[in-house]
Design a protein around this motif. Structure first.
Motif, mmCIF file in Angstrom:
data_model
loop_
_atom_site.group_PDB
_atom_site.id
_atom_site.type_symbol
_atom_site.label_atom_id
_atom_site.label_comp_id
_atom_site.label_asym_id
_atom_site.label_seq_id
_atom_site.Cartn_x
_atom_site.Cartn_y
_atom_site.Cartn_z
ATOM 1 N N PRO A 151 0.859 -1.346 0.063
ATOM 2 C CA PRO A 151 -0.055 0.026 -0.038
ATOM 3 C C PRO A 151 0.864 1.518 0.080
ATOM 4 O O PRO A 151 0.561 2.320 -0.535
ATOM 5 N N SER A 217 -6.134 5.185 -6.454
ATOM 6 C CA SER A 217 -6.798 5.239 -5.092
ATOM 7 C C SER A 217 -7.477 3.646 -5.068
ATOM 8 O O SER A 217 -7.324 3.122 -3.977
ATOM 9 N N LEU A 218 -8.259 3.402 -5.977
ATOM 10 C CA LEU A 218 -8.819 2.134 -5.908
ATOM 11 C C LEU A 218 -7.873 0.746 -5.959
ATOM 12 O O LEU A 218 -7.963 -0.147 -5.256
ATOM 13 N N THR A 220 -4.948 0.797 -4.843
ATOM 14 C CA THR A 220 -4.270 0.679 -3.249
ATOM 15 C C THR A 220 -5.074 0.075 -2.381
ATOM 16 O O THR A 220 -4.470 -0.531 -1.831
ATOM 17 N N ARG A 221 -6.388 0.173 -2.416
ATOM 18 C CA ARG A 221 -7.273 -0.308 -1.556
ATOM 19 C C ARG A 221 -7.147 -1.984 -1.824
ATOM 20 O O ARG A 221 -7.348 -2.658 -1.060
ATOM 21 N N VAL A 224 -4.209 -4.045 -0.406
ATOM 22 C CA VAL A 224 -3.958 -4.261 1.185
ATOM 23 C C VAL A 224 -4.096 -5.798 1.250
ATOM 24 O O VAL A 224 -5.342 -6.092 1.099
ATOM 25 N N ALA A 230 -6.331 -2.001 9.674
ATOM 26 C CA ALA A 230 -7.008 -0.748 9.264
ATOM 27 C C ALA A 230 -6.025 0.591 9.401
ATOM 28 O O ALA A 230 -5.983 1.260 8.473
ATOM 29 N N ALA A 233 -3.347 0.606 7.026
ATOM 30 C CA ALA A 233 -3.838 0.956 5.536
ATOM 31 C C ALA A 233 -4.192 2.307 5.423
ATOM 32 O O ALA A 233 -3.734 3.107 4.488
ATOM 33 N N ARG A 237 -2.187 5.110 2.945
ATOM 34 C CA ARG A 237 -2.691 6.048 1.942
ATOM 35 C C ARG A 237 -2.255 7.473 2.283
ATOM 36 O O ARG A 237 -2.472 8.237 1.305
#
Length: 239
Positions: A151, A217-218, A220-221, A224, A230, A233, A237
């Motif tokens: 990430p 951004s998508l 990167t999610r 994970v 969380a 993560a 970001r």
């Protein structure tokens, strides 16, 4: 004729929405993305393995900090002009390599810094557990540290790619292609009659950058790993 009428007239010209005509927006968009993606890929190949190795063995902390500072200090346009000048003096092709070399150099600092920071921040317990079960150092780097740091690495790639998107447009000054930046450069060459083309080209670059930012951004999610907290993560970001 005002700038809005100029823009509409420019957008309505034949071939403007062609995928095969160099005057077409789709054609230039693909060219823009292709140059940016190639530069990011070359920079990643040159940087990530080296940064991963340094971080795994806890070496090069000063180098990582220096790379970040240098990356922030070097002006994009100045670097492009410098490489173009050197290529022209040494009689190399100035239509492709100067821009590519400059773009790769610009992408190196965020990729290196985020890879190093991501691996350094990996939980030591996970590394010790892998080492205790007989994993080799290479297996730990590739199977434990790299996935857990992904990430943060992707966050660096995101920053680098957005910078490349913007710089490819500037590079149209020294590159025959230049992607969407070609419209901006050609518009300025026309004077007042090219304001519509400049506006359309500028908006196209902004929209492309926003779209790429959303995709990263998508990505990167999705990258994970399962089991990653969380908190980690969110921190990744934010870098």
């Amino acid at each position: 004729m005002n700038i809005w009428d100029q823009t509409w007239q420019w957008l309505s010209r034949p071939g403007r929405w062609s995928w095969s005509d160099p005057a077409g927006i789709p054609y230039r968009t693909l060219e823009h993305l292709g140059f940016s993606a190639l530069s990011l890929a070359v920079a990643a190949i040159l940087t990530i393995p080296f940064a991963l190795w340094l971080a795994h063995y806890r070496r090069g902390a000063f180098l990582a900090g220096s790379v970040v500072n240098i990356g922030r200090a070097v002006p994009s346009f100045g670097l492009i002009i410098l490489v173009w000048y050197l290529a022209s003096r040494w009689q190399f092709s100035t239509s492709f390599w100067p821009l590519l070399i400059a773009l790769v150099a610009l992408a190196l600092p965020p990729l290196f810094a985020n890879t190093y920071a991501g691996v350094i921040s990996v939980d030591a317990g996970a590394v010790d557990a892998a080492r205790g079960t007989g994993h080799t150092e290479t297996q730990i780097m590739l199977g434990v540290e790299l996935p857990l740091a992904s990430p943060v690495i992707l966050a660096g790639a995101r920053v680098a790619f957005l910078q490349l998107i913007a710089t490819v447009a500037i590079g149209a000054i020294v590159n025959d292609g230049g992607g969407l930046g070609r419209y901006i450069v050609d518009g300025f060459a026309q004077g007042a009659g090219g304001y519509g083309e400049i506006l359309a080209g500028g908006v196209a670059v902004v929209l492309l950058a926003l779209a790429c930012d959303g995709l990263f951004s998508l990505l990167t999610r999705l990258a994970v790993p399962k089991g990653l907290t969380a908190t980690t993560a969110v921190r990744a970001r934010a870098l």
